[in-house]
Design a protein around this motif. Structure first.
Motif, PDB file in Angstrom:
ATOM      1  N   PHE A  28       0.973  -1.666  -0.122  1.00 12.21           N
ATOM      2  CA  PHE A  28      -0.225  -0.020   0.206  1.00 12.21           C
ATOM      3  C   PHE A  28       0.813   1.151   0.159  1.00 12.21           C
ATOM      4  O   PHE A  28       1.296   2.177  -0.243  1.00 12.21           O
ATOM      5  N   PHE A  29       1.308   1.677   1.104  1.00 17.16           N
ATOM      6  CA  PHE A  29       2.720   2.481   0.920  1.00 17.16           C
ATOM      7  C   PHE A  29       3.434   2.945  -0.419  1.00 17.16           C
ATOM      8  O   PHE A  29       3.673   3.756  -0.690  1.00 17.16           O
ATOM      9  N   ASP A  30       4.197   1.795  -1.401  1.00 17.33           N
ATOM     10  CA  ASP A  30       4.600   1.356  -2.170  1.00 17.33           C
ATOM     11  C   ASP A  30       3.904   2.432  -3.376  1.00 17.33           C
ATOM     12  O   ASP A  30       4.653   3.358  -4.207  1.00 17.33           O
ATOM     13  N   SER A  33       3.359   5.945  -2.317  1.00 22.65           N
ATOM     14  CA  SER A  33       4.249   6.445  -2.604  1.00 22.65           C
ATOM     15  C   SER A  33       4.874   7.264  -4.809  1.00 22.65           C
ATOM     16  O   SER A  33       4.506   8.070  -4.967  1.00 22.65           O
ATOM     17  N   HIS A  34       4.040   5.583  -5.229  1.00 20.03           N
ATOM     18  CA  HIS A  34       3.984   6.005  -7.070  1.00 20.03           C
ATOM     19  C   HIS A  34       2.959   6.644  -7.241  1.00 20.03           C
ATOM     20  O   HIS A  34       3.112   7.357  -8.150  1.00 20.03           O
ATOM     21  N   LEU A  79      -3.692   6.591   9.464  1.00 16.74           N
ATOM     22  CA  LEU A  79      -2.358   6.072   8.328  1.00 16.74           C
ATOM     23  C   LEU A  79      -1.936   7.699   7.448  1.00 16.74           C
ATOM     24  O   LEU A  79      -1.509   7.114   6.696  1.00 16.74           O
ATOM     25  N   ALA A  80      -2.801   8.507   7.168  1.00 15.04           N
ATOM     26  CA  ALA A  80      -2.688   9.984   6.703  1.00 15.04           C
ATOM     27  C   ALA A  80      -1.629  10.020   7.033  1.00 15.04           C
ATOM     28  O   ALA A  80      -0.423  10.578   6.632  1.00 15.04           O
ATOM     29  N   HIS A  81      -1.100  10.502   8.560  1.00 13.82           N
ATOM     30  CA  HIS A  81       0.129  11.022   9.057  1.00 13.82           C
ATOM     31  C   HIS A  81       1.111  10.154   8.773  1.00 13.82           C
ATOM     32  O   HIS A  81       2.705  11.174   8.257  1.00 13.82           O
ATOM     33  N   ARG A  82       1.091   9.179   8.139  1.00 11.78           N
ATOM     34  CA  ARG A  82       2.280   8.701   7.771  1.00 11.78           C
ATOM     35  C   ARG A  82       2.704   8.540   5.836  1.00 11.78           C
ATOM     36  O   ARG A  82       3.553   8.760   5.440  1.00 11.78           O
ATOM     37  N   LEU A  86       5.358  10.167   4.272  1.00 12.31           N
ATOM     38  CA  LEU A  86       6.089   9.610   2.760  1.00 12.31           C
ATOM     39  C   LEU A  86       5.824  10.081   1.108  1.00 12.31           C
ATOM     40  O   LEU A  86       6.309  10.128   0.563  1.00 12.31           O
ATOM     41  N   THR A  87       5.356  10.926   1.564  1.00 14.10           N
ATOM     42  CA  THR A  87       5.080  12.269  -0.397  1.00 14.10           C
ATOM     43  C   THR A  87       4.825  13.687  -0.201  1.00 14.10           C
ATOM     44  O   THR A  87       5.203  13.978   1.119  1.00 14.10           O
TER      45      THR A  87
END
Length: 403
Positions: A28-30, A33-34, A79-82, A86-87
């Motif tokens: 998900f985080f990958d 970020s994409h 989740l939004a904080h992370r 990352l973005t």
């Protein structure tokens, strides 16, 4: 037209493969970020509560044939904080946040105010949290928190009371977000009448449970509290956008008497209902939100795109169609335990399927040029690289036609 990405984080077995939770969140985080690098505007994330895998062993399982979990995100604010860390550009949306669970609407108002307080500590941060809120998909999630009929009358009228209960929660949630100080006595009463029901027979069952003939019945509050205010109290709402997950006109209009609330929409909503909502919201949208815009009602749509090099157009179409059929086949089998070819055909026809050129044409035929589309690339697909490649192909070969 605006293009967002919808993420389900659905941990289910596909072709014998069941990723663990760590892998699901890594992917998900990958992917988010994409999506940020590609320039998608908002990352919308589905929400679930309590294990479907455990619940299916209870009486009346909601999805008895589903393996593992329909979703792993239980808190969009964490989740939004992370995601923001990352973005660089992408905004975050909840699709949707259940305001009945985890303490109810007061607790959710405090959680959102806390998030906004922390989020705006960085003065350079101007990205938004788009908070879709509703009651959740499966009643068992809310039942664990006491959202169940409390009397014979409520049991007889539960399908009507659930709507009014969400209206009660909506008013409490939004008024505390606005900064009001109130008690449960300041919240609108829940009244049920004959006109709320589809037939005299339904209303007669309610009256029988009530024990006497009356024109209306007042339902006691589900949340009883003295005069209170929430903290943090000084967080602004500048980086918050609210989207109500209800197609009930009364609920939408109630919300917009308090704060500007856009409308969350599913891809299965009939077109006539969508257009009626747009017409009505032009006059009912809270004035603090400005003029109603069509893209204030985002629409989910499945995407199966293929642009494989050195393949003919026919081959690319066949690859995309096969991916769609496999994903939808697995979905309906997991949800219902049976296969209905008509449902698969209908769902495939509602999705965006084919080459980039095919999908450009499909969008032009099906959607208004001012719509906001939540593109669902990870639907029943655990192939991380394939999901990211689909996101890339859409952004590079479809989006330029709608600038």
């Amino acid at each position: 037209m605006k293009f967002d990405v919808f993420f389900s984080i659905c941990q289910t077995e596909i072709s014998g493969y069941l990723p663990n939770e760590r892998t699901m969140f890594h992917n998900f985080f990958d992917q988010v970020s994409h999506a940020d690098e590609l320039g998608y505007e908002i990352a919308w994330v589905a929400e679930s509560h309590l294990s479907c895998e455990v619940q299916k062993h209870n009486p009346n399982p909601v999805i008895p044939n589903f393996k593992s979990e329909i979703g792993l995100n239980t808190d969009i604010l964490q989740l939004a904080h992370r995601i923001f860390a990352l973005t660089k550009r992408i905004h975050v949306g909840s699709a949707i946040r259940n305001i009945l669970v985890n303490g109810g609407p007061i607790a959710h108002a405090e959680a959102v105010k806390t998030f906004l307080t922390l989020h705006e500590l960085d003065e350079a941060e101007n990205r938004l949290i788009h908070l879709g809120f509703a009651t959740g998909r499966f009643p068992f999630s809310s039942a664990a928190y006491g959202i169940v009929p409390r009397s014979a009358v409520e049991k007889a009228a539960w399908h009507i009371i659930r709507v009014k209960l969400f209206q009660e929660a909506t008013e409490i949630f939004l008024r505390f977000l606005r900064g009001d100080i109130l008690s449960s006595q300041d919240v609108r009463s829940k009244i049920i009448k004959r006109e709320d029901f589809n037939s005299d027979q339904e209303w007669s069952k309610v009256l029988q449970a009530y024990g006497k003939e009356v024109n209306q019945i007042e339902i006691p509050p589900f949340w009883n509290f003295d005069r209170i205010g929430i903290i943090p109290a000084q967080a602004s709402l500048n980086l918050l956008r609210l989207i109500i997950g209800s197609h009930n006109p009364t609920t939408q209009e109630l919300a917009n008497t308090i704060l500007p609330c856009r409308v969350f929409n599913l891809s299965i909503t009939p077109e006539a209902h969508i257009e009626e909502t747009h017409r009505r919201m032009k006059t009912k949208f809270h004035p603090d939100g400005g003029e109603w815009q069509r893209w204030y009602m985002p629409r989910t749509v499945l995407v199966f795109i293929d642009n494989t090099p050195k393949k003919s157009i026919a081959q690319r179409r066949a690859i995309a169609r096969e991916r769609a059929n496999q994903a939808l086949h697995a979905y309906w089998q997991a949800i219902e335990g049976t296969l209905d070819p008509e449902k698969i055909i209908k769902a495939t026809n509602n999705a965006l399927v084919g080459t980039p050129e095919d999908i450009v044409q499909q969008i032009r035929e099906r959607f208004h040029p001012e719509d906001r589309l939540m593109l669902w690339f990870d639907f029943f697909n655990h192939n991380n690289e394939e999901v990211k490649e689909s996101m890339t192909q859409f952004m590079k070969n479809v989006c330029p036609y709608f600038d």
